[in-house]
Design an enzyme around this catalytic site. Structure first.
Site, mmCIF file in Angstrom:
data_model
loop_
_atom_site.group_PDB
_atom_site.id
_atom_site.type_symbol
_atom_site.label_atom_id
_atom_site.label_comp_id
_atom_site.label_asym_id
_atom_site.label_seq_id
_atom_site.Cartn_x
_atom_site.Cartn_y
_atom_site.Cartn_z
ATOM 1 N N GLY A 268 0.810 -1.219 0.000
ATOM 2 C CA GLY A 268 0.000 0.000 0.000
ATOM 3 C C GLY A 268 0.840 1.265 0.000
ATOM 4 O O GLY A 268 0.578 2.209 -0.752
ATOM 5 N N ASP A 285 10.502 -7.384 1.135
ATOM 6 C CA ASP A 285 9.781 -8.091 2.196
ATOM 7 C C ASP A 285 10.377 -9.474 2.355
ATOM 8 O O ASP A 285 10.841 -10.086 1.388
ATOM 9 C CB ASP A 285 8.279 -8.192 1.908
ATOM 10 C CG ASP A 285 7.477 -8.384 3.197
ATOM 11 O OD1 ASP A 285 7.098 -7.383 3.823
ATOM 12 O OD2 ASP A 285 7.274 -9.560 3.595
ATOM 13 N N ASP A 311 15.553 -10.122 3.785
ATOM 14 C CA ASP A 311 15.449 -9.672 5.172
ATOM 15 C C ASP A 311 16.039 -8.269 5.272
ATOM 16 O O ASP A 311 17.245 -8.078 5.069
ATOM 17 C CB ASP A 311 16.215 -10.650 6.063
ATOM 18 C CG ASP A 311 16.155 -10.286 7.542
ATOM 19 O OD1 ASP A 311 15.656 -9.182 7.877
ATOM 20 O OD2 ASP A 311 16.615 -11.091 8.374
ATOM 21 N N CYS A 383 2.209 0.692 13.480
ATOM 22 C CA CYS A 383 0.778 0.839 13.777
ATOM 23 C C CYS A 383 0.549 0.436 15.236
ATOM 24 O O CYS A 383 -0.221 -0.463 15.541
ATOM 25 C CB CYS A 383 -0.084 0.022 12.808
ATOM 26 S SG CYS A 383 0.358 -1.714 12.675
#
Length: 445
Positions: A268, A285, A311, A383
């Protein structure tokens, strides 16, 4: 003409929700557990499962009053699902009579619960007779009042003494579906008109966000296949603009900035960077399957990045030696800021997870900082509402890195559910998850 499909009986959905609760109690995420649910049952089971997990603290406190000794796990899960659904009359999705009848039916039809059907019937009927008294007594338990584990309540209260109650209340609300408009294809105003044309009510949030008044199947929304939007919470939509603002392109010759999105899946924020700027993005990722999702999402939006399975904490395995103008580190965290969307998180986490994840975050910061050009910027975000994963993490890093300058940054954005507003640069955002943002600029040596 096709016949209308037979409605799925509530007792089957209650069985499914109970199986979800058992999976979460066994340490499995609700998202993973839902994959094992029959596709036809999944929407109803997910809705009941979300409701149960939002009110699980209350349901467990009531169950303890109704049965001092916990029944077998299957019966306990079914009973807690039913109690979560009927403990309050104003928010109950079904009438009390219907719920009790169907919960007993679910028990009778379950191999592991059929011998507990009369016990469940007795508990629920007693609850309805003594509802006011039982609910009043459960008010003595903070876990029942706030529907979070005690250690989580204590941690939020310590980290945010003035806002802890508002944070916990926001966590128990339903998060709306929020989209981010792809400005390479359309505008916020145009997309709101496109939604209005098909009678979908929506309002703007931030510069590119759109909040839908009620959830819709995403692939059926106008412009999905054409890449006109992505699903992204309003707080997460701040990442790309924050990194790009004031970014040094390097040589002054109009070269495209090189940007690393270090923990990129599902893509995103990678997409948002490419939508807003002409830049060269490496999306990294550690999970190959999640990298496939990055490619799929970028493909739908008509965007391209260099995607690599690696990684982020081991640059020696993948870095080409060319420094980056900007690095986005959306670090692994407890997800304590997105409990509205993932109500299972609070019941899956353990207190020890915070220190463990903070260690991973510190390692990633340490590993990625040398990859940044002097004058370049690293945006660190999580988050999470826990300070160990936000303010404390960054203050420690800056104290140990004299070449790291903490720029004016949003810091901790606490979850908002429409009632109260957070003012953020010329934006009035009334609806977003909990997030933390820090912009670090590398000083010239």
């Amino acid at each position: 003409m096709q016949d209308n499909p037979t409605p799925i009986p509530l007792w089957r959905q209650l069985q499914g929700a109970a199986s979800l609760l058992m999976a979460v109690r066994d340490g499995q995420s609700m998202t993973a557990a839902l994959e094992d649910v029959d596709a036809a049952l999944r929407p109803g089971v997910q809705s009941l499962g979300f409701h149960t997990l939002r009110w699980l603290g209350r349901a467990e406190a009531l169950r303890q009053q109704l049965a001092k000794r916990p029944p077998p796990p299957e019966a306990d899960a079914l009973l807690c699902v039913a109690l979560a659904l009927i403990w309050t009359e104003h928010d109950a999705p079904y009438t009390a009579h219907t719920l009790v009848d169907q919960a007993v039916e679910a028990a009778k039809r379950g191999d592991a619960t059929q011998h507990q059907a009369s016990f469940i019937n007795g508990c629920l009927r007693r609850f309805l007779r003594e509802r006011d008294d039982l609910v009043a007594r459960s008010e003595k338990s903070p876990q029942a009042v706030w529907n979070h584990p005690q250690w989580w309540i204590d941690r939020v209260r310590k980290d945010h003494p003035g806002q802890w109650q508002a944070i916990l209340q926001a966590n128990n609300s339903r998060a709306p579906l929020i989209l981010r408009v792809n400005e390479r294809k359309t505008t916020q105003a145009q997309y709101l008109l496109a939604l209005s044309a098909v009678n979908i009510a929506a309002t703007p949030v931030g510069k590119q966000g759109v909040i839908l008044a009620s959830a819709q199947p995403v692939p059926s929304l106008p412009g999905f296949a054409e890449g006109h939007f992505s699903v992204q919470d309003a707080a997460a939509q701040l990442a790309a603009p924050l990194l790009l603002e004031g970014l040094n392109t390097g040589d002054g010759q109009g070269a495209r900035p090189r940007i690393l999105d270090a923990c990129a899946a599902p893509g995103g924020k990678t997409a948002h960077l490419l939508e807003l700027a002409d830049c060269e993005v490496t999306a990294l990722d550690i999970d190959a399957r999640r990298c496939t999702r990055i490619a799929q999402n970028l493909g739908r939006l008509g965007l391209q990045a260099h995607i690599e399975v690696a990684d982020a904490g081991r640059p020696q395995d993948w870095w080409d030696g060319q420094p980056y103008d900007g690095i986005l580190l959306d670090a692994p965290c407890t997800a304590s800021g997105i409990v509205r969307r993932h109500p299972d998180v609070r019941w899956l986490r353990r207190p020890t997870d915070i220190a463990q994840l903070a260690g991973i975050q510190a390692h990633l910061l340490q590993a990625l900082w040398p990859l940044l050009k002097p004058g370049g910027r690293l945006l660190y975000c999580t988050c999470s509402v826990f300070r160990a994963e936000g303010d404390n993490q960054i203050q420690t890093f800056v104290a140990h890195h004299t070449d790291a300058l903490l720029m004016p940054s949003p810091g901790h954005l606490l979850p908002q559910s429409g009632a109260e507003a957070t003012v953020f640069p010329d934006n009035l955002m009334r609806e977003h998850d909990g997030f933390y943002y820090a912009i670090l600029e590398k000083r010239n040596p």
